[in-house]
Scaffold this active site. Structure first.
Site, PDB file in Angstrom:
ATOM      1  N   CYS A   1      63.863  53.931  53.389  1.00  0.00           N
ATOM      2  CA  CYS A   1      62.912  53.568  52.336  1.00  0.00           C
ATOM      3  C   CYS A   1      61.632  53.108  52.923  1.00  0.00           C
ATOM      4  CB  CYS A   1      63.698  52.698  51.293  1.00  0.00           C
ATOM      5  SG  CYS A   1      62.849  51.918  50.158  1.00  0.00           S
TER       6      CYS A   1
ATOM      7  N   CYS B   1      62.166  47.582  52.646  1.00  0.00           N
ATOM      8  CA  CYS B   1      62.596  46.402  53.262  1.00  0.00           C
ATOM      9  C   CYS B   1      62.405  46.390  55.061  1.00  0.00           C
ATOM     10  CB  CYS B   1      63.989  46.113  53.045  1.00  0.00           C
ATOM     11  SG  CYS B   1      64.320  45.704  51.522  1.00  0.00           S
TER      12      CYS B   1
ATOM     13  N   CYS C   1      68.785  48.670  44.473  1.00  0.00           N
ATOM     14  CA  CYS C   1      67.842  48.375  45.569  1.00  0.00           C
ATOM     15  C   CYS C   1      68.237  46.759  45.674  1.00  0.00           C
ATOM     16  CB  CYS C   1      66.323  48.344  45.044  1.00  0.00           C
ATOM     17  SG  CYS C   1      65.232  47.443  45.765  1.00  0.00           S
TER      18      CYS C   1
ATOM     19  N   GLU D   1      37.532  36.021  37.719  1.00  0.00           N
ATOM     20  CA  GLU D   1      38.391  37.339  38.167  1.00  0.00           C
ATOM     21  C   GLU D   1      37.610  38.565  37.729  1.00  0.00           C
ATOM     22  OE1 GLU D   1      41.455  38.290  39.243  1.00  0.00           O
ATOM     23  OE2 GLU D   1      40.970  40.078  38.608  1.00  0.00           O
TER      24      GLU D   1
ATOM     25  N   ASP E   1      42.219  32.270  45.613  1.00  0.00           N
ATOM     26  CA  ASP E   1      43.512  32.968  45.802  1.00  0.00           C
ATOM     27  C   ASP E   1      43.048  34.630  45.971  1.00  0.00           C
ATOM     28  OD1 ASP E   1      45.982  34.307  46.140  1.00  0.00           O
ATOM     29  OD2 ASP E   1      46.453  33.695  44.117  1.00  0.00           O
TER      30      ASP E   1
ATOM     31  N   CYS F   1      47.041  35.717  51.034  1.00  0.00           N
ATOM     32  CA  CYS F   1      48.384  36.591  51.412  1.00  0.00           C
ATOM     33  C   CYS F   1      48.273  37.519  52.730  1.00  0.00           C
ATOM     34  CB  CYS F   1      48.506  37.762  50.184  1.00  0.00           C
ATOM     35  SG  CYS F   1      47.146  38.570  49.950  1.00  0.00           S
TER      36      CYS F   1
HETATM   37  N1  SAH Z   1      45.503  33.816  41.539  1.00  0.00           N
HETATM   38  C1  SAH Z   1      46.282  35.116  40.944  1.00  0.00           C
HETATM   39  C2  SAH Z   1      46.076  36.251  41.314  1.00  0.00           C
HETATM   40  C3  SAH Z   1      45.770  36.552  42.742  1.00  0.00           C
HETATM   41  S1  SAH Z   1      45.741  38.189  43.393  1.00  0.00           S
HETATM   42  C4  SAH Z   1      47.761  34.726  40.784  1.00  0.00           C
HETATM   43  O1  SAH Z   1      48.241  33.827  41.389  1.00  0.00           O
HETATM   44  O2  SAH Z   1      48.319  35.730  39.877  1.00  0.00           O
HETATM   45  C5  SAH Z   1      43.864  38.151  43.625  1.00  0.00           C
HETATM   46  C6  SAH Z   1      42.958  38.539  42.485  1.00  0.00           C
HETATM   47  O3  SAH Z   1      41.623  38.687  42.891  1.00  0.00           O
HETATM   48  C7  SAH Z   1      43.286  39.783  41.668  1.00  0.00           C
HETATM   49  O4  SAH Z   1      43.570  39.750  40.430  1.00  0.00           O
HETATM   50  C8  SAH Z   1      42.049  40.671  42.108  1.00  0.00           C
HETATM   51  O5  SAH Z   1      41.828  41.381  40.780  1.00  0.00           O
HETATM   52  C9  SAH Z   1      41.065  39.611  42.120  1.00  0.00           C
HETATM   53  N2  SAH Z   1      39.710  40.048  42.802  1.00  0.00           N
HETATM   54  C10 SAH Z   1      39.572  40.690  43.895  1.00  0.00           C
HETATM   55  N3  SAH Z   1      38.233  40.789  44.138  1.00  0.00           N
HETATM   56  C11 SAH Z   1      37.548  39.816  43.392  1.00  0.00           C
HETATM   57  C12 SAH Z   1      36.393  39.241  43.567  1.00  0.00           C
HETATM   58  N4  SAH Z   1      35.484  39.682  44.576  1.00  0.00           N
HETATM   59  N5  SAH Z   1      36.186  38.343  42.642  1.00  0.00           N
HETATM   60  C13 SAH Z   1      37.015  37.765  41.812  1.00  0.00           C
HETATM   61  N6  SAH Z   1      38.264  38.361  41.635  1.00  0.00           N
HETATM   62  C14 SAH Z   1      38.529  39.267  42.393  1.00  0.00           C
END
Ligand code: SAH
Length: 467
Positions: free
Chosen positions: A79, A82, A174, A348, A397, A424
């Site tokens: 798979c 994991c 899963c 966003e 983020d 991440c």
């Molecule tokens: N903080 C949120 C999402 C994080 S994921 C949470 O914790 O749920 C990262 C996010 O960045 C995604 O939603 C993606 O659509 C957005 N993103 C990607 N590139 C971007 C940019 N240049 N400016 C603003 N947002 C962006």
């Protein structure tokens, strides 16, 4: 290098690669070996050799690592979901923490990063609240649902239609998804079998059911099911609704999404409710979220709560601050921050996510949050330079590629008192922290959080301050 393809060699595994393969050295030459873990002494057959590294296949384990454990899922090897299931959870956590530390040292140039111990899960299985199962046929031509093998579109069947021949006990649940998924998939496959509804075949672009999306609420136990179909309508959908609702497993929303394109994108652009609500509801902390099949939502609710708590704690809000929440998705962090800030601005790039974010703010009565659609690197300079909005605290983020260079520049000229960086990907985090620290910021603390046990992914939240 004296080795050639097909040679059998013995190697001690020392590290793990980003795809979960074991890494060892033979006379200084690096080899990647799937299904091995650090500490193993393995006999391997050399397969593909490049100038500086190669790939080998595991033939036998000569000495098993003390960190090696058995796969708990019979499908774990093929798979590929994991990648680290055969490594003890303790060793997974230690490796992830070390990944973050070594990227900060190697890429960020930090001598001794102020690391806090990684936050792991007490029970690292069945944590995912969302799964998207491709539907197709097994080798014998039976209807089945499962996951695609790593880097391919070959389905590893987990659940098969009840055709009177297959035993239910053959189904595989899963280990990182919810247990209820198996029952739901079985019911859908049985319905397909009975009403002769075909599964999609990618090669010919024929057949109807492509994927099944299932989402479960962590606090609410609500379940949302959405069938992705290669058609405009779903025949016999009322019967399916009866069968699924009869399971009494918490389903509150059953829908289908039309995706008739030849594409790897799973969901279509819209969806139609067959029975129940347009969304399911879940909570993070005190806030409620309405989640439709198309919305983005964090997949590990328990660890997300811990991650956000840490982010809010590091932001050290007193109620007087203006805060930017950049890359805010559907506003989950923004709402957690809004409880303690004067004003929060969320930015966003995805318009649908901002629509969800505004609904979520209204749902929770948060009046001190405004959301903007656009690229963070474009919206923030506008808010700062044109509207004169300065944030005391900036939360970012970003996706795996990290922050855009021009956003880092704006943050450097705006000089917020604190930046909370949620990442991440430790390598782009290290790169961005270097830029910020070369311009007057200091890293105060680095907190890794394990959002994805059994996989190689690691999340990190960091606090930076300005002197
Ligand atoms: N903080 C949120 C999402 C994080 S994921 C949470 O914790 O749920 C990262 C996010 O960045 C995604 O939603 C993606 O659509 C957005 N993103 C990607 N590139 C971007 C940019 N240049 N400016 C603003 N947002 C962006």
């Amino acid at each position: 290098m004296n080795w050639k393809k097909n040679d059998l060699v013995t190697v001690r595994i020392e590290d793990i690669g980003i795809n979960g393969e074991g890494i060892g050295k033979i006379d200084g030459f690096t080899v990647f070996v799937r299904d091995t873990v650090p500490g193993d002494l393995a006999e391997v057959r050399l397969m593909k050799l490049k100038k500086h590294y190669g790939y080998a296949r595991l033939m036998q384990i000569l000495e098993a690592s003390a960190s090696r454990v058995s796969f708990v899922c019979p499908a774990a090897g093929p798979c590929g979901g994991c990648q680290l299931q055969h490594l003890s959870y303790e060793a997974q956590l230690a490796w992830k923490e070390q990944q973050v530390r070594s990227d900060l040292i190697r890429i960020g140039g930090f001598e001794n990063p102020p690391m806090l111990p990684i936050v792991g899960m007490d029970e690292p299985f069945h944590y995912r609240n969302k799964a998207q199962f491709p539907v197709g046929y097994d080798r014998e031509g039976r209807l089945a649902a499962g996951f695609f093998a790593a880097h391919s579109h070959r389905m590893i069947p987990l659940v098969k239609a009840d055709d009177g021949e297959t035993e239910a006990s053959e189904d595989i649940t899963c280990r990182i998804g919810k247990e209820v998924n198996t029952l739901i998939l079985k019911t859908i496959l049985t319905w397909m079998q009975k009403y002769r509804i075909s599964a999609y075949r990618e090669e010919t672009h024929e057949g109807i059911v492509r994927h099944v999306l299932i989402r479960c609420g962590y606090h609410t136990d609500e379940v949302l099911v959405c069938l992705v179909i290669n058609a405009g309508k779903l025949p016999h959908s009322e019967v399916l609704a009866d069968m699924l609702y009869d399971l009494k497993c918490g389903i509150v929303s059953l829908s289908f999404s039309c995706n008739t394109k030849r594409t790897n994108v799973i969901l279509g652009d819209n969806y139609h409710v067959i029975r129940g609500e347009k969304y399911m509801t879940d909570r993070i902390g005190r806030n409620q979220f309405q989640i439709s099949p198309l919305s983005f939502y964090q997949v590990n609710p328990q660890q997300t709560e811990r991650l956000y708590q840490k982010a809010v704690e590091l932001a050290q809000l007193t109620g007087k601050e203006t805060v930017f929440d950049l890359y805010c998705g559907i506003g989950t962090i923004s709402l957690a921050l809004a409880e303690k800030a004067k004003q929060v601005y969320g930015v966003e790039i995805v318009p649908q996510a901002i629509e969800d974010a505004r609904n979520n703010a209204a749902l929770n009565g948060a009046e001190n949050v405004s959301f903007y659609v656009g690229k963070a690197e474009e919206v923030v300079p506008q808010l700062y330079r044109t509207s004169g909005i300065r944030a005391e605290v900036v939360v970012v983020d970003p996706p795996r590629k990290g922050c855009d260079a021009s956003l880092l520049e704006t943050m450097i000229s705006m000089q917020p008192d604190r930046i909370v960086y949620v990442s991440c990907n430790p390598s782009t985090l290290a790169r961005d922290l270097k830029v910020l620290c070369d311009s007057g910021f200091q890293v105060e603390s680095v907190q890794p959080v394990d959002q994805f046990p059994m996989t190689t992914h690691v999340e990190t939240v960091c606090l930076l301050t300005h002197s």
